[in-house]
Each structure stands twice: as C-alpha cells, then as structure tokens.
Design a protein around this motif. Structure first.
Motif, PDB file in Angstrom:
ATOM      1  N   SER A 230      44.189  -0.688 -28.285  1.00  4.55           N
ATOM      2  CA  SER A 230      45.390  -1.265 -27.677  1.00  4.55           C
ATOM      3  C   SER A 230      45.108  -1.872 -26.314  1.00  4.55           C
ATOM      4  N   ASP A 231      43.921  -1.648 -25.758  1.00  4.71           N
ATOM      5  CA  ASP A 231      43.526  -2.320 -24.513  1.00  4.71           C
ATOM      6  C   ASP A 231      43.115  -3.771 -24.762  1.00  4.71           C
ATOM      7  N   ASP A 232      42.858  -4.111 -26.010  1.00  5.30           N
ATOM      8  CA  ASP A 232      42.439  -5.472 -26.367  1.00  5.30           C
ATOM      9  C   ASP A 232      43.661  -6.274 -26.808  1.00  5.30           C
ATOM     10  N   LEU A 233      44.442  -6.717 -25.842  1.00  6.15           N
ATOM     11  CA  LEU A 233      45.671  -7.437 -26.165  1.00  6.15           C
ATOM     12  C   LEU A 233      45.369  -8.775 -26.839  1.00  6.15           C
ATOM     13  N   ASP A 234      44.314  -9.449 -26.415  1.00  8.77           N
ATOM     14  CA  ASP A 234      43.946 -10.713 -27.051  1.00  8.77           C
ATOM     15  C   ASP A 234      43.560 -10.488 -28.511  1.00  8.77           C
ATOM     16  N   GLY A 235      42.822  -9.413 -28.763  1.00 15.01           N
ATOM     17  CA  GLY A 235      42.423  -9.105 -30.132  1.00 15.01           C
ATOM     18  C   GLY A 235      43.621  -8.771 -31.009  1.00 15.01           C
ATOM     19  N   LEU A 236      44.559  -7.981 -30.488  1.00 16.72           N
ATOM     20  CA  LEU A 236      45.776  -7.672 -31.240  1.00 16.72           C
ATOM     21  C   LEU A 236      46.557  -8.941 -31.548  1.00 16.72           C
ATOM     22  N   ALA A 237      46.683  -9.814 -30.547  1.00 22.84           N
ATOM     23  CA  ALA A 237      47.430 -11.057 -30.741  1.00 22.84           C
ATOM     24  C   ALA A 237      46.769 -11.945 -31.791  1.00 22.84           C
ATOM     25  N   ALA A 238      45.448 -12.028 -31.757  1.00 14.76           N
ATOM     26  CA  ALA A 238      44.737 -12.844 -32.742  1.00 14.76           C
ATOM     27  C   ALA A 238      44.919 -12.291 -34.147  1.00 14.76           C
ATOM     28  N   LEU A 239      44.852 -10.978 -34.279  1.00 13.90           N
ATOM     29  CA  LEU A 239      45.046 -10.351 -35.587  1.00 13.90           C
ATOM     30  C   LEU A 239      46.486 -10.502 -36.059  1.00 13.90           C
ATOM     31  N   ARG A 240      47.418 -10.415 -35.136  1.00 12.90           N
ATOM     32  CA  ARG A 240      48.820 -10.604 -35.492  1.00 12.90           C
ATOM     33  C   ARG A 240      49.033 -11.992 -36.089  1.00 12.90           C
ATOM     34  N   ASP A 241      48.414 -12.988 -35.510  1.00 14.17           N
ATOM     35  CA  ASP A 241      48.553 -14.365 -36.000  1.00 14.17           C
ATOM     36  C   ASP A 241      47.862 -14.559 -37.349  1.00 14.17           C
ATOM     37  N   ALA A 242      46.761 -13.841 -37.561  1.00 12.71           N
ATOM     38  CA  ALA A 242      45.925 -14.112 -38.731  1.00 12.71           C
ATOM     39  C   ALA A 242      46.293 -13.281 -39.955  1.00 12.71           C
ATOM     40  N   LEU A 243      46.871 -12.102 -39.759  1.00 11.18           N
ATOM     41  CA  LEU A 243      47.080 -11.179 -40.872  1.00 11.18           C
ATOM     42  C   LEU A 243      48.483 -11.294 -41.468  1.00 11.18           C
ATOM     43  N   PRO A 244      48.614 -10.998 -42.764  1.00 12.43           N
ATOM     44  CA  PRO A 244      49.926 -11.077 -43.408  1.00 12.43           C
ATOM     45  C   PRO A 244      50.772  -9.820 -43.267  1.00 12.43           C
ATOM     46  N   MET A 262      52.352  -6.118 -22.858  1.00 18.89           N
ATOM     47  CA  MET A 262      52.034  -6.181 -24.288  1.00 18.89           C
ATOM     48  C   MET A 262      52.970  -7.142 -25.013  1.00 18.89           C
ATOM     49  N   LEU A 263      54.243  -7.106 -24.671  1.00 14.64           N
ATOM     50  CA  LEU A 263      55.216  -8.003 -25.292  1.00 14.64           C
ATOM     51  C   LEU A 263      54.979  -9.448 -24.878  1.00 14.64           C
ATOM     52  N   ALA A 264      54.727  -9.660 -23.594  1.00  9.55           N
ATOM     53  CA  ALA A 264      54.529 -11.022 -23.084  1.00  9.55           C
ATOM     54  C   ALA A 264      53.291 -11.673 -23.676  1.00  9.55           C
ATOM     55  N   SER A 265      52.294 -10.877 -24.056  1.00  8.31           N
ATOM     56  CA  SER A 265      51.067 -11.422 -24.623  1.00  8.31           C
ATOM     57  C   SER A 265      51.184 -11.684 -26.120  1.00  8.31           C
ATOM     58  N   GLY A 266      52.328 -11.343 -26.709  1.00  7.49           N
ATOM     59  CA  GLY A 266      52.519 -11.574 -28.137  1.00  7.49           C
ATOM     60  C   GLY A 266      51.586 -10.769 -29.010  1.00  7.49           C
ATOM     61  N   SER A 267      51.295  -9.528 -28.588  1.00 13.97           N
ATOM     62  CA  SER A 267      50.256  -8.733 -29.243  1.00 13.97           C
ATOM     63  C   SER A 267      50.736  -7.945 -30.453  1.00 13.97           C
ATOM     64  N   VAL A 268      52.035  -7.738 -30.611  1.00 10.90           N
ATOM     65  CA  VAL A 268      52.516  -6.855 -31.670  1.00 10.90           C
ATOM     66  C   VAL A 268      53.717  -7.446 -32.401  1.00 10.90           C
ATOM     67  N   ASP A 269      53.803  -7.098 -33.673  1.00 15.64           N
ATOM     68  CA  ASP A 269      55.003  -7.407 -34.453  1.00 15.64           C
ATOM     69  C   ASP A 269      56.070  -6.350 -34.240  1.00 15.64           C
ATOM     70  N   VAL A 270      55.634  -5.100 -34.062  1.00 13.92           N
ATOM     71  CA  VAL A 270      56.525  -3.973 -33.771  1.00 13.92           C
ATOM     72  C   VAL A 270      55.923  -3.206 -32.606  1.00 13.92           C
ATOM     73  N   LEU A 271      56.734  -2.934 -31.592  1.00 11.16           N
ATOM     74  CA  LEU A 271      56.267  -2.176 -30.432  1.00 11.16           C
ATOM     75  C   LEU A 271      56.582  -0.698 -30.630  1.00 11.16           C
ATOM     76  N   GLN A 272      55.609   0.152 -30.340  1.00 11.33           N
ATOM     77  CA  GLN A 272      55.811   1.601 -30.390  1.00 11.33           C
ATOM     78  C   GLN A 272      55.859   2.164 -28.970  1.00 11.33           C
ATOM     79  N   ALA A 273      56.668   3.189 -28.780  1.00 13.93           N
ATOM     80  CA  ALA A 273      56.661   3.907 -27.504  1.00 13.93           C
ATOM     81  C   ALA A 273      56.936   5.377 -27.766  1.00 13.93           C
ATOM     82  N   ASP A 274      56.275   6.222 -26.996  1.00 11.21           N
ATOM     83  CA  ASP A 274      56.368   7.679 -27.136  1.00 11.21           C
ATOM     84  C   ASP A 274      57.143   8.233 -25.957  1.00 11.21           C
TER      85      ASP A 274
END
Length: 369
Positions: A230-244, A262-274
């Motif tokens: 989750s520290d790799d926001l760019d990686g999450l964003a790239a995977l979000r764009d590429a995966l179905p 995390m939200l501003a970087s477009g890294s997730v489809d669903v945000l989790q918080a504990d």
C-alpha cells in the motif's frame, strides 16, 4: 460543563488470545491476537467500554499518555477529547502505536457517551441503514486446502454471499500454490458467491498484473486487496487501471491525510479503513466523508464489533470485514457480540453504546496486563 459527565478514571487492560494454530498471510506470521480494552468511568457512575487491536506498547501509551488528558473532560465533547489526545502524542509520531492507542480510548469514550444517554451508539450517530453487509475473511496461507475450503464454504452456507482468502504465500514466490488454492476455493463456494483475495502486499507489480488477470478471468475473483504494498500508490493506480477487478487498500492508514493522498492518487476502487488503527470513531467518520467526496466506495477493515455501529452512518459504506481472528476474540472476551443474519450484522437497539460487556472471570484468563 456537566460535572456528572466528566471522566473520573480510565482503566486500561491488555488481553492476548492465542490462535487455534499458527496463521500467516503473504507477508506476516502470527500465533495470537492482543486486544487493548479501555474502561472509562464517569462522575455519575456510568461505565463504558472500548477496544482496539494492539499490544503492550499500545496499552502503555493509552494508560500513561492518554488517560490523564481526558480525565476531567466532559465525555459529551468527544471531539475535544480526541483533539486533546492528538496534541498529547505530537512528539511520539501520529502513525502506528499512538493512533491505535487513541482509537481504543476514543471508541471507549463514544461508547460511554452513548451509555450516559441510554442510546445504542448507532442511534446516537444517526444511521442511514439498520443492517450492514459483511464478508467472511480468513483463508490463511497456513491452512490446508481442505480447511480453507471448509471455512469459506461454511460462511456461504451461513448466508454470507462474499468471502475473502489470503494469497501471496511465501511473499509471492509460491504463486502456483496461490492459483491452486483460489481454484479450490471457487469450486468449494460455488459460482454465485463473490470471491475476494488479499495479497497483503506480497506481489510485485508485474506479478500482480499477471495473476490478477488470471484470478478474474478463470475464477471470477472480484476484489484484489493490496496486490502490491500500500506504500506503492503508483503501482496500485496502475493495477487499478489495468485489471478487470476491484483494487483495494487502506487498512494501514492511521490519519486522514494518508487516506486523502491515496484517494487523490486514484489508487483504489474501494478504500478500506480500520477504526482501531485510524485513531478511532472520530477520525474514521471523517475518512468516510472524505471518501464520499471522491465518489469512492468505503469498507470497514476487520473488527466487526467495533465497526458495526459506525458503519450504519456513511452513505458510501460497502461492507464490514468479518475477520475470523477478531470475531473469535470478540466471542471469547465479550458478551453481546452480534451474529450474522442473511449476510449482515444488525446493531442491537436494546443495549446502550456498543452493546458489549466483558465476560468477567472468563475474560481474565486471557488478561496479560
């Protein structure tokens, strides 16, 4: 200020629950779960209860650094109590142990406030739903394939239509085993139930891309949690764009700014918080609102008993993680733990606060500090 609503004392306790057997995910192994329980007492004699997952260091911060700053404050002013705790830990560093300690105290103060008003916590907060969907969560990488399938299928048979399993075995090096386990899980739960996977950041970007496509296309997986760290926001964003399938993360966030980034970087489809990590109910609701502003669905990470009341409030709330270890610990330590019905938890209307009580002498068998 109403003197009767002042906090008179704060009792902090630590309980450790051994797991049934050693457990692991893609990046960590463990054999117990520790719970920091906070018990406020008001001048009017009202007792409260709150807790968060932590350890001795978390309990020590709650007892030695936070208790004194809320004693004497009016429990009605939960935001003021929260701000006082955040100011107190300025030089400790906000992320991590300090935020978890604040969470335990904050949740306890909200519970105490609701008890003082003789209201279930969700009624005090103002719910928009009476029941909150859940997903069964476990499927540890240490489980045999048989145990994995039995656990996931058991939840589906109970009426929970979505389940999650751990992948990323041996930090992603045993990816063929991951594929076999996901294949077996799909067969065990049938075609109608949703299947989620959680790599806990064990994969690299290219590996996550390749496997994510396989999970979605061959096994109908719809949720890919922390495919990379989750520290790799760019990686999450790239995977979000590429995966179905949906890419999700956020469980290791401790403060509002983390989630905004995390939200501003477009890294997730669903945000989790504990709620037990992000400094409690006060901050969790702010994170939910920020998430709503980004038009992003929101999911509660673990701890169903401490999330269920708060989870009735956000309009963008998707579900609560019904995590095996935390559900088991709740049943061992507390009376009043909710049971799922038709894939959801419904907070009780006949008990104030969180509706929980320590199990007295039985709970004491797990107390370590």
């Amino acid at each position: 200020m109403n003197d009767e609503m002042r906090v008179q004392s704060i009792d902090v306790r630590l309980y450790t629950i051994p797991t049934e057997e050693p457990e692991a995910d893609g990046t960590l192994e463990w054999d117990s779960t520790s719970i920091v329980v906070v018990l406020p007492l008001l001048q009017n004699g009202i007792h409260g209860l709150g807790y968060a997952v932590g350890d001795l260091s978390t309990a020590t911060v709650a007892r030695d650094a936070l208790a004194d700053v809320v004693i004497g404050l009016d429990v009605s002013d939960t935001a003021a109590c929260w701000e006082a705790m955040v100011r107190r830990i300025r030089n400790f560093g906000r992320p991590g142990i300090a935020s978890m300690a604040i969470a335990a105290v904050d949740i306890a103060l909200w519970d105490t406030k609701a008890r003082a008003l003789d209201l279930p916590l969700h009624r005090l907060l103002g719910p928009i739903r009476d029941a909150v969907p859940i997903y069964g969560s476990g499927g540890f990488t240490t489980y045999t394939e048989r145990d994995l399938c039995a656990q996931l299928a058991g939840w589906v048979e109970q009426g929970i239509p979505r389940v999650k399993m751990k992948i990323g075995k041996d930090r992603g090096s045993s990816w063929e085993t991951d594929l076999n386990r996901v294949r077996a899980a799909r067969k065990a739960i049938g075609d109608d139930a949703e299947l989620f996977v959680d790599a806990n950041g064990a994969y690299g970007r290219k590996q996550a891309l390749r496997l994510g496509n396989l999970y979605a296309e061959e096994f109908g997986v719809t949720w890919f949690e922390e495919p990379v760290t989750s520290d790799d926001l760019d990686g999450l964003a790239a995977l979000r764009d590429a995966l179905p399938l949906e890419v999700t993360a956020g469980e290791y966030g401790y403060h509002l700014e983390y989630f905004r980034t995390m939200l501003a970087s477009g890294s997730v489809d669903v945000l989790q918080a504990d709620i037990g990590r992000c400094a409690g109910l006060t901050e969790w609701l702010r994170i939910a609102a920020t998430c709503a502003a980004y038009k992003t669905p929101f999911s509660a990470h673990c701890g169903p008993s401490i999330h269920v009341h708060a989870a009735t409030v956000p309009p963008n709330l998707r579900h609560i993680e019904y995590f095996h270890d935390h559900v088991r610990a709740d049943h061992l330590l507390f009376d009043g733990v909710l049971e799922p019905h038709e894939g959801a938890l419904r907070p009780a209307d006949d008990r104030p606060g969180l509706g929980l009580a320590l199990k007295g002498k039985y709970a004491e068998t797990f107390r370590v500090a």
